[in-house]
Scaffold this motif. Structure first.
Motif, PDB file in Angstrom:
ATOM      1  N   ASP A 129       0.824  -1.207   0.000  1.00  0.00           N
ATOM      2  CA  ASP A 129       0.000   0.000   0.000  1.00  0.00           C
ATOM      3  C   ASP A 129       0.865   1.267   0.000  1.00  0.00           C
ATOM      4  OD1 ASP A 129      -2.156  -1.733   0.256  1.00  0.00           O
ATOM      5  OD2 ASP A 129      -2.272  -1.487   2.446  1.00  0.00           O
ATOM      6  N   HIS A 130       0.357   2.313  -0.678  1.00  0.00           N
ATOM      7  CA  HIS A 130       0.936   3.661  -0.629  1.00  0.00           C
ATOM      8  C   HIS A 130       2.391   3.658  -1.102  1.00  0.00           C
ATOM      9  CE1 HIS A 130      -2.752   4.418   1.456  1.00  0.00           C
ATOM     10  NE2 HIS A 130      -2.434   3.527   2.355  1.00  0.00           N
ATOM     11  N   ILE A 131       2.576   3.056  -2.255  1.00  0.00           N
ATOM     12  CA  ILE A 131       3.897   2.923  -2.877  1.00  0.00           C
ATOM     13  C   ILE A 131       3.950   3.773  -4.128  1.00  0.00           C
ATOM     14  CG2 ILE A 131       5.302   1.290  -4.225  1.00  0.00           C
ATOM     15  CD1 ILE A 131       4.580  -0.812  -2.158  1.00  0.00           C
ATOM     16  N   THR A 132       5.115   4.383  -4.382  1.00  0.00           N
ATOM     17  CA  THR A 132       5.364   5.060  -5.651  1.00  0.00           C
ATOM     18  C   THR A 132       6.382   4.279  -6.459  1.00  0.00           C
ATOM     19  OG1 THR A 132       4.859   7.301  -4.854  1.00  0.00           O
ATOM     20  CG2 THR A 132       6.318   7.120  -6.743  1.00  0.00           C
ATOM     21  N   LEU A 133       6.016   3.948  -7.698  1.00  0.00           N
ATOM     22  CA  LEU A 133       6.965   3.450  -8.691  1.00  0.00           C
ATOM     23  C   LEU A 133       7.100   4.559  -9.728  1.00  0.00           C
ATOM     24  CD1 LEU A 133       5.705  -0.235  -9.226  1.00  0.00           C
ATOM     25  CD2 LEU A 133       7.368   0.626  -7.557  1.00  0.00           C
ATOM     26  N   ASN A 134       8.208   5.258  -9.686  1.00  0.00           N
ATOM     27  CA  ASN A 134       8.381   6.450 -10.525  1.00  0.00           C
ATOM     28  C   ASN A 134       8.776   6.072 -11.955  1.00  0.00           C
ATOM     29  OD1 ASN A 134       8.863   9.310 -11.168  1.00  0.00           O
ATOM     30  ND2 ASN A 134       8.949   9.579  -8.950  1.00  0.00           N
ATOM     31  N   VAL A 135       9.010   7.083 -12.773  1.00  0.00           N
ATOM     32  CA  VAL A 135       9.173   6.899 -14.217  1.00  0.00           C
ATOM     33  C   VAL A 135      10.234   5.842 -14.535  1.00  0.00           C
ATOM     34  CG1 VAL A 135       9.855   8.040 -16.358  1.00  0.00           C
ATOM     35  CG2 VAL A 135       8.469   9.265 -14.679  1.00  0.00           C
ATOM     36  N   ALA A 136       9.858   4.883 -15.396  1.00  0.00           N
ATOM     37  CA  ALA A 136      10.770   3.888 -15.971  1.00  0.00           C
ATOM     38  C   ALA A 136      11.354   2.907 -14.950  1.00  0.00           C
ATOM     39  CB  ALA A 136      11.889   4.571 -16.751  1.00  0.00           C
ATOM     40  N   VAL A 137      10.702   2.746 -13.830  1.00  0.00           N
ATOM     41  CA  VAL A 137      11.082   1.689 -12.886  1.00  0.00           C
ATOM     42  C   VAL A 137      10.693   0.337 -13.481  1.00  0.00           C
ATOM     43  CG1 VAL A 137      10.442   0.636 -10.666  1.00  0.00           C
ATOM     44  CG2 VAL A 137      11.009   3.074 -10.792  1.00  0.00           C
ATOM     45  N   THR A 138      11.540  -0.679 -13.274  1.00  0.00           N
ATOM     46  CA  THR A 138      11.177  -2.043 -13.654  1.00  0.00           C
ATOM     47  C   THR A 138      11.235  -2.940 -12.421  1.00  0.00           C
ATOM     48  OG1 THR A 138      13.442  -2.671 -14.289  1.00  0.00           O
ATOM     49  CG2 THR A 138      12.026  -1.746 -16.000  1.00  0.00           C
ATOM     50  N   VAL A 139      10.223  -3.786 -12.316  1.00  0.00           N
ATOM     51  CA  VAL A 139      10.120  -4.714 -11.180  1.00  0.00           C
ATOM     52  C   VAL A 139       9.933  -6.115 -11.767  1.00  0.00           C
ATOM     53  CG1 VAL A 139       8.952  -5.259  -9.032  1.00  0.00           C
ATOM     54  CG2 VAL A 139       8.990  -2.887  -9.848  1.00  0.00           C
ATOM     55  N   SER A 140      10.913  -6.974 -11.578  1.00  0.00           N
ATOM     56  CA  SER A 140      10.880  -8.292 -12.201  1.00  0.00           C
ATOM     57  C   SER A 140      10.097  -9.294 -11.364  1.00  0.00           C
ATOM     58  CB  SER A 140      12.301  -8.785 -12.450  1.00  0.00           C
ATOM     59  OG  SER A 140      12.942  -7.975 -13.426  1.00  0.00           O
ATOM     60  N   HIS A 141       9.953 -10.479 -11.901  1.00  0.00           N
ATOM     61  CA  HIS A 141       9.056 -11.505 -11.376  1.00  0.00           C
ATOM     62  C   HIS A 141       9.242 -11.783  -9.883  1.00  0.00           C
ATOM     63  CE1 HIS A 141      12.128 -14.712 -10.963  1.00  0.00           C
ATOM     64  NE2 HIS A 141      12.707 -14.094 -11.992  1.00  0.00           N
ATOM     65  N   ASP A 142       8.127 -11.947  -9.200  1.00  0.00           N
ATOM     66  CA  ASP A 142       8.076 -12.452  -7.826  1.00  0.00           C
ATOM     67  C   ASP A 142       8.774 -11.559  -6.803  1.00  0.00           C
ATOM     68  OD1 ASP A 142       6.695 -14.898  -8.610  1.00  0.00           O
ATOM     69  OD2 ASP A 142       8.592 -15.449  -9.551  1.00  0.00           O
ATOM     70  N   THR A 143       8.947 -10.307  -7.146  1.00  0.00           N
ATOM     71  CA  THR A 143       9.496  -9.337  -6.192  1.00  0.00           C
ATOM     72  C   THR A 143       8.373  -8.806  -5.302  1.00  0.00           C
ATOM     73  OG1 THR A 143      11.466  -8.669  -7.386  1.00  0.00           O
ATOM     74  CG2 THR A 143      10.410  -6.965  -6.081  1.00  0.00           C
ATOM     75  N   THR A 144       8.703  -8.525  -4.052  1.00  0.00           N
ATOM     76  CA  THR A 144       7.742  -7.981  -3.092  1.00  0.00           C
ATOM     77  C   THR A 144       8.235  -6.624  -2.604  1.00  0.00           C
ATOM     78  OG1 THR A 144       7.059 -10.182  -2.348  1.00  0.00           O
ATOM     79  CG2 THR A 144       6.611  -8.340  -0.869  1.00  0.00           C
ATOM     80  N   ILE A 145       7.342  -5.636  -2.629  1.00  0.00           N
ATOM     81  CA  ILE A 145       7.662  -4.284  -2.151  1.00  0.00           C
ATOM     82  C   ILE A 145       6.699  -3.942  -1.026  1.00  0.00           C
ATOM     83  CG2 ILE A 145       7.929  -1.860  -2.772  1.00  0.00           C
ATOM     84  CD1 ILE A 145       8.377  -2.716  -5.650  1.00  0.00           C
ATOM     85  N   GLY A 146       7.235  -3.625   0.151  1.00  0.00           N
ATOM     86  CA  GLY A 146       6.417  -3.340   1.322  1.00  0.00           C
ATOM     87  C   GLY A 146       5.753  -1.974   1.269  1.00  0.00           C
ATOM     88  N   HIS A 147       4.854  -1.736   2.218  1.00  0.00           N
ATOM     89  CA  HIS A 147       4.092  -0.490   2.271  1.00  0.00           C
ATOM     90  C   HIS A 147       5.013   0.735   2.364  1.00  0.00           C
ATOM     91  CE1 HIS A 147       0.905  -3.261   2.900  1.00  0.00           C
ATOM     92  NE2 HIS A 147       1.022  -3.367   4.208  1.00  0.00           N
ATOM     93  N   PHE A 148       4.543   1.837   1.791  1.00  0.00           N
ATOM     94  CA  PHE A 148       5.141   3.173   1.924  1.00  0.00           C
ATOM     95  C   PHE A 148       6.488   3.344   1.228  1.00  0.00           C
ATOM     96  CE2 PHE A 148       2.803   2.412   6.012  1.00  0.00           C
ATOM     97  CZ  PHE A 148       1.697   3.167   5.706  1.00  0.00           C
ATOM     98  N   CYS A 149       6.868   2.443   0.355  1.00  0.00           N
ATOM     99  CA  CYS A 149       8.148   2.584  -0.338  1.00  0.00           C
ATOM    100  C   CYS A 149       8.056   3.601  -1.466  1.00  0.00           C
ATOM    101  CB  CYS A 149       8.598   1.244  -0.914  1.00  0.00           C
ATOM    102  SG  CYS A 149       9.132   0.054   0.329  1.00  0.00           S
ATOM    103  N   ASN A 150       9.183   4.247  -1.746  1.00  0.00           N
ATOM    104  CA  ASN A 150       9.313   5.132  -2.903  1.00  0.00           C
ATOM    105  C   ASN A 150      10.470   4.612  -3.745  1.00  0.00           C
ATOM    106  OD1 ASN A 150       9.566   7.156  -4.787  1.00  0.00           O
ATOM    107  ND2 ASN A 150       9.525   8.835  -3.321  1.00  0.00           N
TER     108      ASN A 150
END
Length: 221
Positions: A129-150
């Motif tokens: 929740d409440h995450i920013t993925l800014n311009v041209a970010v890439t997130v590959s398979h099966d990655t986990t990003i916790g709440h409030f990350c930028n």
């Protein structure tokens, strides 16, 4: 029509407005109506043609079932505080996802998520929740990003990466496969993370090395 109020009135908030306007132009049922800023001197000003409505007290005269909010502040610890305040008022959150991003149907997204143009989120990814993925970010398979990350522009997360709650990943950083970054850590711009990073740390360089640690709970102050 989903009426959306943006919490924040800085550059990040204006960028989120652009995303919402692009969504509307693409046929989504969304209507941004303005910004929330706790500084009284800013109330009534226009940002890109939309008003700063007031502080959180503005919601006292509004049917809170008719509006949705999104927190558009770039600092994770401030985002967390504002989200807690919004939830205490019974406000409901929406996402702002650019139509020019590419999101796998097998990715899972939380609430209050902001996804900028040219972002790629691949299969099996879990976005909190409440995450920013800014311009041209890439997130590959099966990655986990916790709440409030930028995750800042041009950062790349390989497969099976784990990013803890409240992390700030600098512009152009790279995180190799399987690495874990502990909660409320900061990764400097251009860093290459090849080893796990502990919680509450700042790591910079190629390869990234920890240069600073903070006390547990520092983000709650």
């Amino acid at each position: 029509m989903s009426k959306v109020v943006i919490i924040g009135a800085g550059g990040h908030a204006r960028e989120v407005l652009d995303i919402l306007l692009t969504c509307r132009a693409s046929g989504e049922d969304v209507e941004p109506i303005g910004f929330i800023d706790e500084n009284p001197q800013n109330h009534g000003r226009l940002l890109n043609g939309f008003p700063i409505l007031g502080g959180f007290q503005w919601f006292e005269g509004v049917d809170r079932q008719e509006v949705r909010v999104i927190c558009a502040v770039g600092t994770p610890q401030i985002t967390r505080k504002l989200v807690i305040q919004a939830k205490s008022l019974g406000l409901h959150f929406t996402n702002a996802i650019s139509p020019r991003s590419c999101i796998s149907p097998y990715a899972r997204l939380g609430e209050g998520v902001i996804i900028f143009p040219n972002v790629i989120v691949n299969t099996g990814v879990i976005i909190g929740d409440h995450i920013t993925l800014n311009v041209a970010v890439t997130v590959s398979h099966d990655t986990t990003i916790g709440h409030f990350c930028n995750i800042n522009p041009g950062a790349h997360l390989a497969g099976n990466v784990t990013i803890g709650e409240g992390c700030y990943i600098g512009m152009g950083a790279n995180v190799i496969q399987g690495v874990r970054i502990g909660e409320w850590s900061i990764i400097g711009a251009g860093a290459v993370v090849i080893n796990d990073i502990p919680p509450n740390a700042t790591a910079v360089g190629v390869p990234a090395k920890v240069i600073k640690t903070r006390e547990e709970g520092w983000h709650e102050r």
